[in-house]
Design a protein around this motif. Structure first.
Motif, mmCIF file in Angstrom:
data_model
loop_
_atom_site.group_PDB
_atom_site.id
_atom_site.type_symbol
_atom_site.label_atom_id
_atom_site.label_comp_id
_atom_site.label_asym_id
_atom_site.label_seq_id
_atom_site.Cartn_x
_atom_site.Cartn_y
_atom_site.Cartn_z
ATOM 1 N N LYS B 6 -5.935 -0.409 -10.195
ATOM 2 C CA LYS B 6 -6.167 0.347 -8.972
ATOM 3 C C LYS B 6 -7.463 1.144 -9.087
ATOM 4 C CE LYS B 6 -3.919 4.127 -7.286
ATOM 5 N NZ LYS B 6 -2.671 4.883 -7.125
ATOM 6 N N ARG B 15 -7.733 -3.075 -5.463
ATOM 7 C CA ARG B 15 -7.305 -3.531 -6.779
ATOM 8 C C ARG B 15 -8.264 -4.613 -7.267
ATOM 9 N NH1 ARG B 15 -2.240 -1.811 -8.238
ATOM 10 N NH2 ARG B 15 -1.422 -0.423 -6.628
ATOM 11 N N GLU B 74 -7.043 2.901 -14.344
ATOM 12 C CA GLU B 74 -7.113 3.476 -13.012
ATOM 13 C C GLU B 74 -8.272 4.465 -12.917
ATOM 14 O OE1 GLU B 74 -3.031 4.186 -11.583
ATOM 15 O OE2 GLU B 74 -4.011 5.752 -10.384
#
Lengths: 157, 241
Positions: B6, B15, B74
């Motif tokens: 993400k 993504r 992330e």
């Protein structure tokens, strides 16, 4: 000194023809010829299978390598910060006058090279000069004149 | 299928696969990230720094060169903050001092509010910004490695070895194609291709049908070898096929 492929072959054999030894090979070559002859670099590139452009990139990056022939005797004056504040510019002036050479040039007859370097990592010895690979520390005008005279004597001048 | 990570870019969540260059993720999310030394087909070099973005992976926000930053966990990214604009403006300022006449730089300068190079900077009149795209293209894409950086620091420039003609150059013109300032030029004249900056003059092939010179000989040979083609397949030019 003319370029001799056999000498380069001998250098190559020392490192087993390994291309990662490029810098060592250039150092050996610099020691042998006092500069890096173009033909020798071209030959080296062929033998190591390294593009000439890559070799040229490395050879021009390091100050230890020269593409122009250096003199038989070489005087390097350290101009690093520590040497500078202790009088390196004066040492350089004296050396230039005694040798009748501008800094970073080589005499036309190939006898002497006067070069400046930015730091030799021996700041405690400053002002420092290197005379034919030998470190002479705590320089002053009298000492540099003596060194130049010794070099001139070796050259028979 | 590989895991997707993400990435939040200027508030927009997308993504992307592991190891995607951050700059590509930004572009996928529709953000404009300017750059001078990046080309998606060549390994990132991270030298122009103009593609810097603010990245946060949980602890603190850092400036990273997005071209050379792979997405591995992330991450939250800002691509156009005041801090970034200031940093980019400074970089463009320095580039402008070196190359005051280059169009790409003037476009970026206008975008980031730089009027002209800082008056305290002395102006050179270089046309090369030392992004290294030509050198990297020649080595990675063409495989010729005919040009390289020479020297370092303020003496650094891109040259052919010994600033002389290099037979390793196949005169393909890829360097001219990728150059952001278009400072590498070539032209074809009397059956020779001239790449002036590298002092290269290369023979060209004549098309068997129309009789025009159409491709440097060395390019045909290189491509025949690389792609396993018959060199004779270059005998006729693309127009006459």
């Amino acid at each position: 000194m003319p370029f001799d492929p056999q000498k380069v072959d001998a250098m190559l054999a020392r490192y087993g023809g390994d291309k990662s030894a490029l810098i060592q090979l250039l150092q050996d070559m610099q020691a042998e010829y006092r500069y890096l002859p173009r033909e020798a670099l071209e030959y080296l590139g062929e033998k190591l299978n390294v593009p000439l452009a890559t070799i040229y990139h490395v050879a021009t990056f390091y100050k230890a390598f020269s593409l122009q022939a250096k003199g038989r005797h070489c005087l390097s004056v350290c101009m690093g910060t520590a040497c500078h504040v202790r009088g390196a510019p004066m040492i350089l002036d004296t050396a230039a006058r005694e040798l009748d050479l501008a800094p970073d040039t080589t005499a036309k007859d190939g006898s002497f090279t006067l070069e400046t370097v930015n730091c030799l990592g021996s700041c405690a010895l400053g002002p420092l000069v290197v005379v034919d690979g030998e470190y002479h520390g705590h320089m002053n005008n009298a000492k540099i004149r003596k060194d130049v005279a010794a070099m001139k004597k070796q050259e028979g001048k | 299928m590989a895991e997707l990570i993400k990435v939040t870019i200027d508030g927009k969540e997308i993504r992307v696969p592991y190891d995607t260059p951050l700059i590509e993720a930004c572009r996928q999310a529709g953000a404009r990230v300017p750059t001078l030394c990046y080309n998606e087909n060549i390994r990132a070099y991270g030298v122009c720094r103009i593609c810097m973005v603010e990245a946060n992976e949980g602890r603190r926000t850092r400036l990273v060169a997005s071209c050379a930053y792979p997405v591995r966990r992330e991450i939250t990214v800002q691509t156009n903050t005041d801090r970034l604009r200031r940093n980019r403006a400074m970089l463009i300022n320095l580039q402008l001092a070196r190359c005051p006449d280059e169009k790409v730089l003037h476009e970026l300068a206008a975008e980031f509010g730089v009027k002209e190079a800082h008056p305290r900077l002395t102006r050179d009149h270089e046309d090369c910004i030392l992004c290294g795209l030509c050198v990297r293209t020649c080595a990675e894409v063409v495989g010729a490695s005919a040009i390289a950086f020479e020297g370092r620091g303020s003496q650094r420039r891109v040259v052919s070895p010994f600033d002389d003609e290099n037979p390793a150059c196949i005169a393909c013109g890829a360097c001219a194609f990728v150059c952001p300032t278009q400072c590498i030029k070539f032209f074809d004249e009397n059956g020779k291709r001239h790449v002036e900056r590298w002092h290269r003059v290369a023979d060209m092939l004549v098309c068997e049908k129309c009789g025009n010179y159409w491709l440097p000989d060395a390019v045909a040979q290189t491509y025949a070898r690389k792609m396993g083609l018959d060199p004779a397949s270059f005998a006729v030019c693309t127009n006459c096929r």
